[in-house]
Motif scaffolding. Structure first.
Motif, PDB file in Angstrom:
ATOM      1  N   ASP A 184      11.371  -6.465  -7.698  1.00  0.00           N
ATOM      2  CA  ASP A 184      10.732  -5.318  -8.347  1.00  0.00           C
ATOM      3  C   ASP A 184      11.712  -4.140  -8.375  1.00  0.00           C
ATOM      4  O   ASP A 184      11.995  -3.517  -7.351  1.00  0.00           O
ATOM      5  N   ARG A 185      12.223  -3.802  -9.550  1.00  0.00           N
ATOM      6  CA  ARG A 185      13.263  -2.780  -9.669  1.00  0.00           C
ATOM      7  C   ARG A 185      12.739  -1.357  -9.457  1.00  0.00           C
ATOM      8  O   ARG A 185      13.536  -0.415  -9.304  1.00  0.00           O
ATOM      9  N   TYR A 186      11.437  -1.190  -9.430  1.00  0.00           N
ATOM     10  CA  TYR A 186      10.875   0.136  -9.131  1.00  0.00           C
ATOM     11  C   TYR A 186      11.430   0.664  -7.813  1.00  0.00           C
ATOM     12  O   TYR A 186      11.780   1.850  -7.697  1.00  0.00           O
ATOM     13  N   TYR A 187      11.528  -0.208  -6.824  1.00  0.00           N
ATOM     14  CA  TYR A 187      11.980   0.219  -5.501  1.00  0.00           C
ATOM     15  C   TYR A 187      13.445   0.658  -5.525  1.00  0.00           C
ATOM     16  O   TYR A 187      13.844   1.533  -4.763  1.00  0.00           O
ATOM     17  N   ARG A 188      14.242   0.047  -6.385  1.00  0.00           N
ATOM     18  CA  ARG A 188      15.642   0.446  -6.479  1.00  0.00           C
ATOM     19  C   ARG A 188      15.758   1.853  -7.051  1.00  0.00           C
ATOM     20  O   ARG A 188      16.593   2.651  -6.599  1.00  0.00           O
ATOM     21  N   TRP A 189      14.924   2.171  -8.037  1.00  0.00           N
ATOM     22  CA  TRP A 189      14.983   3.503  -8.628  1.00  0.00           C
ATOM     23  C   TRP A 189      14.566   4.582  -7.634  1.00  0.00           C
ATOM     24  O   TRP A 189      15.021   5.733  -7.725  1.00  0.00           O
ATOM     25  N   CYS A 190      13.738   4.210  -6.671  1.00  0.00           N
ATOM     26  CA  CYS A 190      13.365   5.190  -5.633  1.00  0.00           C
ATOM     27  C   CYS A 190      14.585   5.625  -4.820  1.00  0.00           C
ATOM     28  O   CYS A 190      14.632   6.755  -4.317  1.00  0.00           O
ATOM     29  N   ARG A 238      15.894  -5.951   1.104  1.00  0.00           N
ATOM     30  CA  ARG A 238      15.601  -4.607   0.630  1.00  0.00           C
ATOM     31  C   ARG A 238      14.529  -3.945   1.491  1.00  0.00           C
ATOM     32  O   ARG A 238      13.683  -4.620   2.077  1.00  0.00           O
ATOM     33  N   TYR A 239      14.579  -2.623   1.533  1.00  0.00           N
ATOM     34  CA  TYR A 239      13.754  -1.869   2.467  1.00  0.00           C
ATOM     35  C   TYR A 239      12.274  -2.174   2.331  1.00  0.00           C
ATOM     36  O   TYR A 239      11.539  -2.229   3.324  1.00  0.00           O
ATOM     37  N   GLN A 240      11.778  -2.373   1.110  1.00  0.00           N
ATOM     38  CA  GLN A 240      10.352  -2.583   0.907  1.00  0.00           C
ATOM     39  C   GLN A 240       9.855  -3.898   1.493  1.00  0.00           C
ATOM     40  O   GLN A 240       8.649  -4.085   1.688  1.00  0.00           O
ATOM     41  N   SER A 241      10.788  -4.819   1.803  1.00  0.00           N
ATOM     42  CA  SER A 241      10.420  -6.142   2.323  1.00  0.00           C
ATOM     43  C   SER A 241      10.551  -6.245   3.839  1.00  0.00           C
ATOM     44  O   SER A 241      10.190  -7.277   4.405  1.00  0.00           O
ATOM     45  N   LEU A 242      11.075  -5.222   4.478  1.00  0.00           N
ATOM     46  CA  LEU A 242      11.288  -5.298   5.924  1.00  0.00           C
ATOM     47  C   LEU A 242       9.954  -5.320   6.667  1.00  0.00           C
ATOM     48  O   LEU A 242       8.993  -4.664   6.285  1.00  0.00           O
ATOM     49  N   ARG A 243       9.932  -6.090   7.779  1.00  0.00           N
ATOM     50  CA  ARG A 243       8.697  -6.302   8.530  1.00  0.00           C
ATOM     51  C   ARG A 243       8.844  -5.863   9.979  1.00  0.00           C
ATOM     52  O   ARG A 243       9.946  -5.719  10.486  1.00  0.00           O
ATOM     53  N   PRO A 285       0.810  -1.226   0.000  1.00  0.00           N
ATOM     54  CA  PRO A 285       0.000   0.000   0.000  1.00  0.00           C
ATOM     55  C   PRO A 285       0.842   1.275   0.000  1.00  0.00           C
ATOM     56  O   PRO A 285       0.322   2.358  -0.261  1.00  0.00           O
ATOM     57  N   LYS A 286       2.140   1.150   0.304  1.00  0.00           N
ATOM     58  CA  LYS A 286       3.028   2.320   0.304  1.00  0.00           C
ATOM     59  C   LYS A 286       3.811   2.427  -1.010  1.00  0.00           C
ATOM     60  O   LYS A 286       4.730   3.265  -1.098  1.00  0.00           O
ATOM     61  N   ARG A 287       3.473   1.611  -1.989  1.00  0.00           N
ATOM     62  CA  ARG A 287       4.275   1.537  -3.215  1.00  0.00           C
ATOM     63  C   ARG A 287       4.590   2.926  -3.801  1.00  0.00           C
ATOM     64  O   ARG A 287       5.742   3.233  -4.103  1.00  0.00           O
ATOM     65  N   HIS A 288       3.589   3.753  -3.970  1.00  0.00           N
ATOM     66  CA  HIS A 288       3.818   5.060  -4.592  1.00  0.00           C
ATOM     67  C   HIS A 288       4.283   6.102  -3.572  1.00  0.00           C
ATOM     68  O   HIS A 288       4.844   7.139  -3.964  1.00  0.00           O
TER      69      HIS A 288
END
Length: 404
Positions: A96-102, A334-339, A29-32
């Protein structure tokens, strides 16, 4: 000196917050929202635009005002972050490489803002107060850039590791790349770690210990690595020297472009930047300690050895740094996967508010010391104690405090 565990970053059966395992269709839900992290390196541009449009010099102070006043309020108003990816979604998130570009995009904005800042400071139409404000704004960008470097530096891809060292050049903190990965992650939550604050240790006492301790540790670690490979510490293979060389090239180029008068401001923004990193370090493991096993080695690092703060705003702007327990359990994740883990101790608010509190040691101790004591069921001897305050802490709390 006790030896660290062979596997310090393996968690001990962590319990993850949230519902039972979800299908792989889980969506972030925080993708964008992660793109909001790029607001920080845009601070110099925002300062310039707002100050020019309004004529108000206060906007040159955008960096410190947002970091120390706006973000703590936003953290409080938005509240906690309930989005926790299930195990079944982690592999897809990681790919998902989108997160790397962030994170990649932080760097060009960081250095474009630095060049703009140097031009504005040296062109001569800013007051001394305005120049100080802009310098601190640049330092705020540089300090959060160390966090971006932290995210990149833990990865296995060569490009990300190189970008990490480039992000660190603005603060002359390239040695952090070595010390954090090979020092802090081994010694975390032990008396031997210069980046783990002790119970009773105020931030202003911690600051010189961690800065000098981190630098000397990085040098020793790199010297040991080079000796094992049969190379001199003064060789071009020295990662610490290479990182500092990047800073030297950067500062020299800016001095040639804008004149030597820019160097005091570059120095000041670098100091402010790495001090911002260190105040975050101060909050992350304050008073927490891993126990010594009968073997003489420290127990493995577990969620209970890091302070978490699961506030949405700080999570987004700091790439989930506040989910610090999972980071220590899985440093390359990667940061987007941390829980978030249920058993990880929680700070009362996000990092933005906690770093403001840390600047005032009596207030910090009033808020955090009881939490450390409660975390150890009243037994203060289990905490990582500041040696100079040990007797005072034992006299105040007793060898074993009240249970229950």
């Amino acid at each position: 000196m006790p030896l660290p565990s062979d596997s310090p970053d393996t968690p001990e059966a962590p319990r993850v917050t949230g519902a039972p395992e979800a299908p792989v269709a889980w969506r972030d839900p925080k993708r964008h929202l992660w793109l909001l992290g790029l607001l920080i390196p845009a601070f110099p541009f925002l300062s310039w635009g707002l100050a020019t449009a309004t004529g108000l010099g206060v906007f040159w102070w955008t960096g410190p005002l947002v970091l120390y006043a706006v973000f703590p309020v936003v953290d409080h108003l938005i509240g906690k972050d309930a989005a926790n990816p299930p195990d079944s979604a982690i592999a897809r998130l990681e790919q998902d490489r989108y997160y790397r570009w962030c994170t990649f995009l932080y760097l060009p904005l960081q250095y474009a803002g630095l060049v703009l800042g140097c031009w504005l400071i040296t062109r001569g139409d800013l007051s001394a107060v305005d120049r100080i404000g802009l310098t601190l704004t640049l330092g705020g960008v540089a300090g959060i850039a160390i966090n971006t470097a932290h995210e990149l530096g833990h990865k296995t891809e060569a490009l990300e590791r190189r970008l990490s060292r480039i992000a660190l050049a603005q603060t002359w903190y390239g040695h952090f790349y070595v010390e954090h990965n090979h020092g802090h992650h081994v010694r975390v939550a032990t008396p031997e770690d210069p980046a783990s604050a002790r119970l009773g240790e105020g931030f202003w006492r911690f600051l010189p210990r961690t800065v000098l301790g981190g630098l000397t540790s990085a040098w020793r670690l790199e010297a040991r690595r080079l000796r094992r490979r049969g190379r001199s510490v003064w060789s071009p293979h020295n990662t610490v020297l290479n990182s500092w060389a990047l800073s030297l090239v950067l500062f020299t180029a800016l001095a040639l472009a804008f004149g030597p008068g820019v160097l005091p401001y570059l120095t000041a923004q670098a100091v402010f930047g790495f001090c911002l990193l260190e105040v975050i370090n101060y909050t992350e493991h304050y008073g927490l300690k891993r126990e010594l096993a009968p073997s003489g080695r420290y127990e493995r690092c577990a969620p209970r050895h890091s302070w978490n703060s699961d506030n949405v705003a700080s999570n987004v702007f700091l790439y989930h740094l506040q989910r610090h327990s999972d980071h220590h359990a899985h440093p390359t994740r990667r940061y987007q996967s941390l829980r978030h883990f249920d058993e990880a101790p929680e700070m009362p608010t996000g990092y933005a508010g906690m770093i403001v509190l840390a600047y005032v040691p009596p207030l910090w101790r009033r808020v955090m010391d009881p939490r450390v004591l409660a975390h150890y069921d009243g037994d203060v001897t289990r905490a990582n104690l500041q040696p100079s305050r040990r007797e005072r802490l034992l006299a105040r709390y007793g060898a074993v405090g009240p249970r229950g």
